[in-house]
Design a protein around this motif. Structure first.
Motif, PDB file in Angstrom:
ATOM      1  N   LEU A 120      -9.217  -4.418   1.196  1.00  0.00           N
ATOM      2  CA  LEU A 120      -9.691  -3.168   0.604  1.00  0.00           C
ATOM      3  C   LEU A 120      -8.869  -2.807  -0.631  1.00  0.00           C
ATOM      4  CD1 LEU A 120     -11.628  -0.803   0.672  1.00  0.00           C
ATOM      5  CD2 LEU A 120     -10.087   0.332   2.304  1.00  0.00           C
ATOM      6  N   GLU A 121      -7.575  -2.980  -0.548  1.00  0.00           N
ATOM      7  CA  GLU A 121      -6.705  -2.698  -1.702  1.00  0.00           C
ATOM      8  C   GLU A 121      -7.115  -3.551  -2.906  1.00  0.00           C
ATOM      9  OE1 GLU A 121      -2.187  -3.770  -3.084  1.00  0.00           O
ATOM     10  OE2 GLU A 121      -2.552  -3.488  -0.941  1.00  0.00           O
ATOM     11  N   ASN A 122      -7.272  -4.853  -2.694  1.00  0.00           N
ATOM     12  CA  ASN A 122      -7.672  -5.756  -3.784  1.00  0.00           C
ATOM     13  C   ASN A 122      -9.023  -5.355  -4.363  1.00  0.00           C
ATOM     14  OD1 ASN A 122      -5.370  -7.266  -3.306  1.00  0.00           O
ATOM     15  ND2 ASN A 122      -6.430  -8.856  -2.170  1.00  0.00           N
ATOM     16  N   PHE A 123      -9.972  -5.058  -3.476  1.00  0.00           N
ATOM     17  CA  PHE A 123     -11.301  -4.677  -3.940  1.00  0.00           C
ATOM     18  C   PHE A 123     -11.238  -3.385  -4.756  1.00  0.00           C
ATOM     19  CE2 PHE A 123     -15.177  -2.193  -3.523  1.00  0.00           C
ATOM     20  CZ  PHE A 123     -16.082  -3.065  -4.091  1.00  0.00           C
ATOM     21  N   LEU A 124     -10.543  -2.386  -4.257  1.00  0.00           N
ATOM     22  CA  LEU A 124     -10.482  -1.098  -4.953  1.00  0.00           C
ATOM     23  C   LEU A 124      -9.835  -1.226  -6.330  1.00  0.00           C
ATOM     24  CD1 LEU A 124      -9.533   1.326  -2.044  1.00  0.00           C
ATOM     25  CD2 LEU A 124     -11.755   1.087  -3.183  1.00  0.00           C
ATOM     26  N   ILE A 138      -6.069   5.638  -3.688  1.00  0.00           N
ATOM     27  CA  ILE A 138      -6.288   5.063  -2.357  1.00  0.00           C
ATOM     28  C   ILE A 138      -5.667   3.669  -2.282  1.00  0.00           C
ATOM     29  CG2 ILE A 138      -8.039   4.199  -0.735  1.00  0.00           C
ATOM     30  CD1 ILE A 138      -9.846   6.531  -1.745  1.00  0.00           C
ATOM     31  N   ALA A 139      -5.870   2.855  -3.314  1.00  0.00           N
ATOM     32  CA  ALA A 139      -5.291   1.500  -3.333  1.00  0.00           C
ATOM     33  C   ALA A 139      -3.763   1.570  -3.290  1.00  0.00           C
ATOM     34  CB  ALA A 139      -5.750   0.746  -4.573  1.00  0.00           C
ATOM     35  N   PHE A 140      -3.190   2.494  -4.034  1.00  0.00           N
ATOM     36  CA  PHE A 140      -1.733   2.678  -4.036  1.00  0.00           C
ATOM     37  C   PHE A 140      -1.255   3.075  -2.641  1.00  0.00           C
ATOM     38  CE2 PHE A 140       2.099   5.228  -4.725  1.00  0.00           C
ATOM     39  CZ  PHE A 140       2.838   4.391  -5.541  1.00  0.00           C
ATOM     40  N   TRP A 141      -1.964   3.996  -2.016  1.00  0.00           N
ATOM     41  CA  TRP A 141      -1.619   4.431  -0.662  1.00  0.00           C
ATOM     42  C   TRP A 141      -1.695   3.260   0.315  1.00  0.00           C
ATOM     43  CZ3 TRP A 141      -4.551   4.746   3.863  1.00  0.00           C
ATOM     44  CH2 TRP A 141      -3.931   5.412   4.926  1.00  0.00           C
ATOM     45  N   LEU A 142      -2.761   2.483   0.228  1.00  0.00           N
ATOM     46  CA  LEU A 142      -2.907   1.321   1.106  1.00  0.00           C
ATOM     47  C   LEU A 142      -1.765   0.340   0.899  1.00  0.00           C
ATOM     48  CD1 LEU A 142      -6.732   0.627   0.834  1.00  0.00           C
ATOM     49  CD2 LEU A 142      -5.494   1.370   2.881  1.00  0.00           C
ATOM     50  N   ASN A 143      -1.371   0.144  -0.349  1.00  0.00           N
ATOM     51  CA  ASN A 143      -0.295  -0.790  -0.662  1.00  0.00           C
ATOM     52  C   ASN A 143       1.030  -0.330  -0.069  1.00  0.00           C
ATOM     53  OD1 ASN A 143       2.068  -1.511  -2.766  1.00  0.00           O
ATOM     54  ND2 ASN A 143       0.608  -3.193  -2.588  1.00  0.00           N
ATOM     55  N   HIS A 144       1.321   0.953  -0.149  1.00  0.00           N
ATOM     56  CA  HIS A 144       2.634   1.449   0.280  1.00  0.00           C
ATOM     57  C   HIS A 144       2.692   1.906   1.735  1.00  0.00           C
ATOM     58  CE1 HIS A 144       4.334   0.711  -3.498  1.00  0.00           C
ATOM     59  NE2 HIS A 144       3.876   1.759  -4.132  1.00  0.00           N
TER      60      HIS A 144
END
Length: 174
Positions: free
Chosen positions: A106-110, A89-95
């Protein structure tokens, strides 16, 4: 000292070949995360340390599914599946959410949460195996494990607050 099981497979510290590979990749993930935390204050997926953390964490989570001290699916496997989903999920949010700065929270937290969750079985396995012959803990319920995990939880919370504050400042600048 290496030993052999009944199938003539080498074991070191009670670890199978897959266990040794899993441990090495997991240690690389931990060092990549710590390096990224030191350099950027977070696991930065756009940098090589963050990418290394992501890929080694995925490999570690997947290889953990093939390990079991007690046989069958257990809590460690649940952790692995959960960590795998969190980093994806974090990877998806990042890209996929580039330019959407609010998704960085959310990315940082995950990513930080995945790191914290990874440390739970790491502490348990390390403390029940090291030093060889006289481990720090007799089992997962040993006080030293609980206290260490409690301290790591405090670091996780403090780090999350720091990341939230730092991300907020970045968004206000833009």
């Amino acid at each position: 000292m290496p030993t052999f099981d009944s199938n003539k497979n080498i074991k070191i510290m009670g670890l199978s070949g897959l266990g040794i590979f899993h441990t090495i990749i997991g240690v690389i993930a931990i060092f990549a995360a710590i390096t990224s935390f030191i350099r950027f204050g977070k696991i930065e997926l756009s940098h090589s340390t963050g990418k290394l953390y992501f890929y080694t964490t995925v490999i570690t989570a997947l290889t953990a599914l093939g390990l079991s001290k007690h046989g069958g699916f257990n809590a460690g496997h649940v952790f692995s599946v959960f960590i795998f989903i969190i980093v994806l999920i974090a990877f998806w949010l990042n890209h996929k959410k580039t330019g959407h700065n609010k998704f960085r929270y959310l990315e940082n937290f995950l990513l930080s949460f995945s790191f914290f969750l990874s440390l739970i079985p790491t502490v348990n396995e390390t403390f029940t195996r090291v030093p060889i012959g006289h481990p720090l803990a007799a089992g997962p319920t040993a006080p030293v494990i609980g206290k260490t995990l409690g301290l790591l939880l405090v670091f996780f919370i403090a780090g999350s607050v720091y990341q939230f504050y730092k991300q907020r400042k970045l968004i206000q600048v833009k």
